[in-house]
Design a protein around this motif. Structure first.
Motif, short mmCIF file in Angstrom:
data_model
loop_
_atom_site.label_atom_id
_atom_site.label_comp_id
_atom_site.label_asym_id
_atom_site.label_seq_id
_atom_site.Cartn_x
_atom_site.Cartn_y
_atom_site.Cartn_z
N GLU A 1 -4.04 16.74 14.20
CA GLU A 1 -4.38 16.25 15.53
C GLU A 1 -3.55 14.99 15.78
O GLU A 1 -3.74 13.98 15.11
CB GLU A 1 -5.87 15.91 15.62
N GLU A 2 -2.64 15.05 16.74
CA GLU A 2 -1.74 13.92 16.98
C GLU A 2 -2.48 12.67 17.42
O GLU A 2 -2.01 11.55 17.21
CB GLU A 2 -0.69 14.29 18.03
N ASN A 3 -3.64 12.85 18.03
CA ASN A 3 -4.41 11.70 18.50
C ASN A 3 -5.40 11.21 17.45
O ASN A 3 -6.17 10.28 17.71
CB ASN A 3 -5.16 12.04 19.79
N ASN A 4 -5.41 11.86 16.30
CA ASN A 4 -6.33 11.44 15.24
C ASN A 4 -5.64 11.58 13.89
O ASN A 4 -6.00 12.42 13.07
CB ASN A 4 -7.61 12.31 15.29
N ILE A 5 -4.64 10.74 13.68
CA ILE A 5 -3.88 10.76 12.42
C ILE A 5 -4.77 10.25 11.28
O ILE A 5 -5.47 9.25 11.43
CB ILE A 5 -2.61 9.90 12.55
N ARG A 6 -4.72 10.96 10.17
CA ARG A 6 -5.59 10.63 9.03
C ARG A 6 -4.76 10.33 7.79
O ARG A 6 -3.88 11.10 7.42
CB ARG A 6 -6.52 11.82 8.77
N LEU A 7 -5.04 9.19 7.17
CA LEU A 7 -4.35 8.78 5.95
C LEU A 7 -5.34 8.84 4.79
O LEU A 7 -6.50 8.44 4.93
CB LEU A 7 -3.80 7.37 6.13
N ILE A 8 -4.87 9.32 3.64
CA ILE A 8 -5.71 9.42 2.44
C ILE A 8 -5.00 8.73 1.29
O ILE A 8 -3.81 8.97 1.05
CB ILE A 8 -6.00 10.89 2.08
N THR A 9 -5.72 7.89 0.57
CA THR A 9 -5.14 7.20 -0.58
C THR A 9 -5.37 8.03 -1.84
O THR A 9 -6.16 8.97 -1.86
CB THR A 9 -5.76 5.80 -0.77
N ALA B 1 -3.15 -4.68 8.28
CA ALA B 1 -4.61 -4.76 8.27
C ALA B 1 -5.20 -3.87 7.17
O ALA B 1 -6.13 -4.28 6.46
CB ALA B 1 -5.16 -4.35 9.64
N LEU B 2 -4.65 -2.66 7.04
CA LEU B 2 -5.14 -1.74 6.00
C LEU B 2 -4.90 -2.31 4.61
O LEU B 2 -5.74 -2.16 3.71
CB LEU B 2 -4.45 -0.39 6.16
N ASP B 3 -3.77 -2.95 4.43
CA ASP B 3 -3.45 -3.57 3.15
C ASP B 3 -4.52 -4.59 2.76
O ASP B 3 -5.03 -4.60 1.63
CB ASP B 3 -2.08 -4.24 3.24
N GLU B 4 -4.90 -5.44 3.71
CA GLU B 4 -5.92 -6.45 3.44
C GLU B 4 -7.28 -5.81 3.13
O GLU B 4 -7.99 -6.24 2.22
CB GLU B 4 -6.04 -7.39 4.65
N ILE B 5 -7.61 -4.77 3.89
CA ILE B 5 -8.90 -4.10 3.69
C ILE B 5 -8.96 -3.45 2.32
O ILE B 5 -9.96 -3.59 1.59
CB ILE B 5 -9.14 -3.05 4.80
N LEU B 6 -7.91 -2.74 1.93
CA LEU B 6 -7.91 -2.05 0.64
C LEU B 6 -7.96 -3.03 -0.52
O LEU B 6 -8.67 -2.80 -1.52
CB LEU B 6 -6.67 -1.15 0.53
N VAL B 7 -7.23 -4.15 -0.42
CA VAL B 7 -7.27 -5.16 -1.47
C VAL B 7 -8.69 -5.67 -1.63
O VAL B 7 -9.21 -5.82 -2.75
CB VAL B 7 -6.29 -6.31 -1.16
N ILE C 1 0.80 -1.23 0.00
CA ILE C 1 0.00 0.00 0.00
C ILE C 1 0.83 1.28 0.00
O ILE C 1 0.27 2.37 -0.11
CB ILE C 1 -0.97 0.03 1.21
N PHE C 2 2.15 1.16 0.12
CA PHE C 2 2.97 2.37 0.19
C PHE C 2 2.72 3.29 -1.01
O PHE C 2 2.60 4.50 -0.86
CB PHE C 2 4.46 2.00 0.26
N GLU C 3 2.63 2.69 -2.20
CA GLU C 3 2.41 3.48 -3.42
C GLU C 3 0.99 4.01 -3.52
O GLU C 3 0.70 4.86 -4.36
CB GLU C 3 2.74 2.63 -4.66
N MET C 4 0.08 3.53 -2.67
CA MET C 4 -1.31 3.99 -2.71
C MET C 4 -1.54 5.24 -1.86
O MET C 4 -2.55 5.93 -2.01
CB MET C 4 -2.25 2.89 -2.19
N ILE C 5 -0.61 5.51 -0.95
CA ILE C 5 -0.82 6.61 0.00
C ILE C 5 -0.52 7.95 -0.65
O ILE C 5 0.55 8.16 -1.22
CB ILE C 5 0.08 6.44 1.25
N SER C 6 -1.48 8.86 -0.57
CA SER C 6 -1.31 10.20 -1.11
C SER C 6 -0.91 11.18 -0.02
O SER C 6 -0.03 12.02 -0.23
CB SER C 6 -2.62 10.67 -1.76
#
Length: 261
Positions: A197-205, A225-231, A186-191
């Motif tokens: 907010e340090e307690n609420n880190i947000r990732l966007i693909t 876990a995220l890799d499996e979910i995205l696949v 998933i590394f290449e999927m992350i935008s």
């Protein structure tokens, strides 16, 4: 001739022979060292070739300029440690090794830093490596260039030095997440990763999937876990969702429209 006198004469002859032999050896050594010194200082040891190895991003000519090496100067007149120090002053060069290859060559082997992520700052985009060293600052940003880290707070930065962020804890968590992501697909999927907010880190693909990571604890587990979910989602052609991973042991996937409502 008395025996004692004869013994004395024999000892004198032996001592004279030893002295002569030692003198000959010393003379030969002095002559040899003088010859070597003359050879090393002669034009035969003048630099003719500079070989650069290991560089992909930094031009060879730029490395040569940093080294201050000059063709036709005796290669023994250079301090190799000083040259190595001068070369690693370049932000993209992490390590350098300089060696003499007799009679007329000096080789420079470098290990470069790799661009890892980008941090926006006051209209500029700061390129950093995985050790948070600032490599470059640019006025433009290409969306698929590198992962964007937003929400980083710091007063200033200096190219070639490590970023000192006021929210450095969040930045450290992001770097740990990225290192874990690199071990999956998933590394290449992350935008983008946002740490406003340090307690609420947000990732966007790149496909627009939002992932809420909370404090980002246990990066390896989160990324696997995220890799499996995205696949699973991508095989079903599902994109417009929010994945909530903030609570350990509980992961939910909701439609974005439902989430926003």
């Amino acid at each position: 001739m008395a025996a004692e006198e004869k013994s004395y004469i024999e000892k004198r002859k032996k001592a004279r022979k030893i002295k002569t032999r030692v003198s000959s050896i010393l003379f030969a050594l002095v002559f040899m060292f003088w010859g070597i010194y003359y050879l090393l200082q002669s034009d035969l040891m003048n630099l003719k070739n500079i070989v650069i190895e290991g560089n992909e991003q930094v031009e060879s000519e730029e490395i040569i300029n940093l080294s201050n090496l000059v063709i036709n100067r005796n290669i023994f007149k250079y301090n190799l440690k000083e040259i190595e120090k001068d070369i690693v002053s370049h932000p993209y060069i992490k390590e350098s090794k300089v060696q003499r290859k007799l009679p007329r060559t000096i080789t420079i082997e470098v290990k470069e830093r790799q661009e890892y992520a980008i941090i926006p700052y006051m209209g500029s985009y700061i390129y950093i490596d995985e050790e948070n060293i600032v490599l470059n600052a640019s006025d433009s940003y290409i969306a698929n260039d590198h992962i964007l880290i937003t929400g980083v707070e710091f007063k200033s930065f200096k190219v070639g030095e490590k970023i000192e962020a006021t929210n450095d804890k969040g930045l450290k968590v992001v770097m740990d997440l990225l290192k874990a992501a690199k071990m999956t697909s998933i590394f290449e999927m992350i935008s983008e990763i946002n740490i406003t907010e340090e307690n609420n880190i947000r990732l966007i693909t790149f496909d627009g999937v939002d992932v809420l990571l909370g404090e980002g604890k246990n990066p390896a587990y989160l990324m696997v876990a995220l890799d499996e979910i995205l696949v699973n989602l991508y095989t079903k052609n599902i994109r417009n969702v929010v994945i909530d991973m903030r609570y350990e042991g509980h992961i939910s996937v909701k439609d974005r429209n439902t989430w926003e409502d």
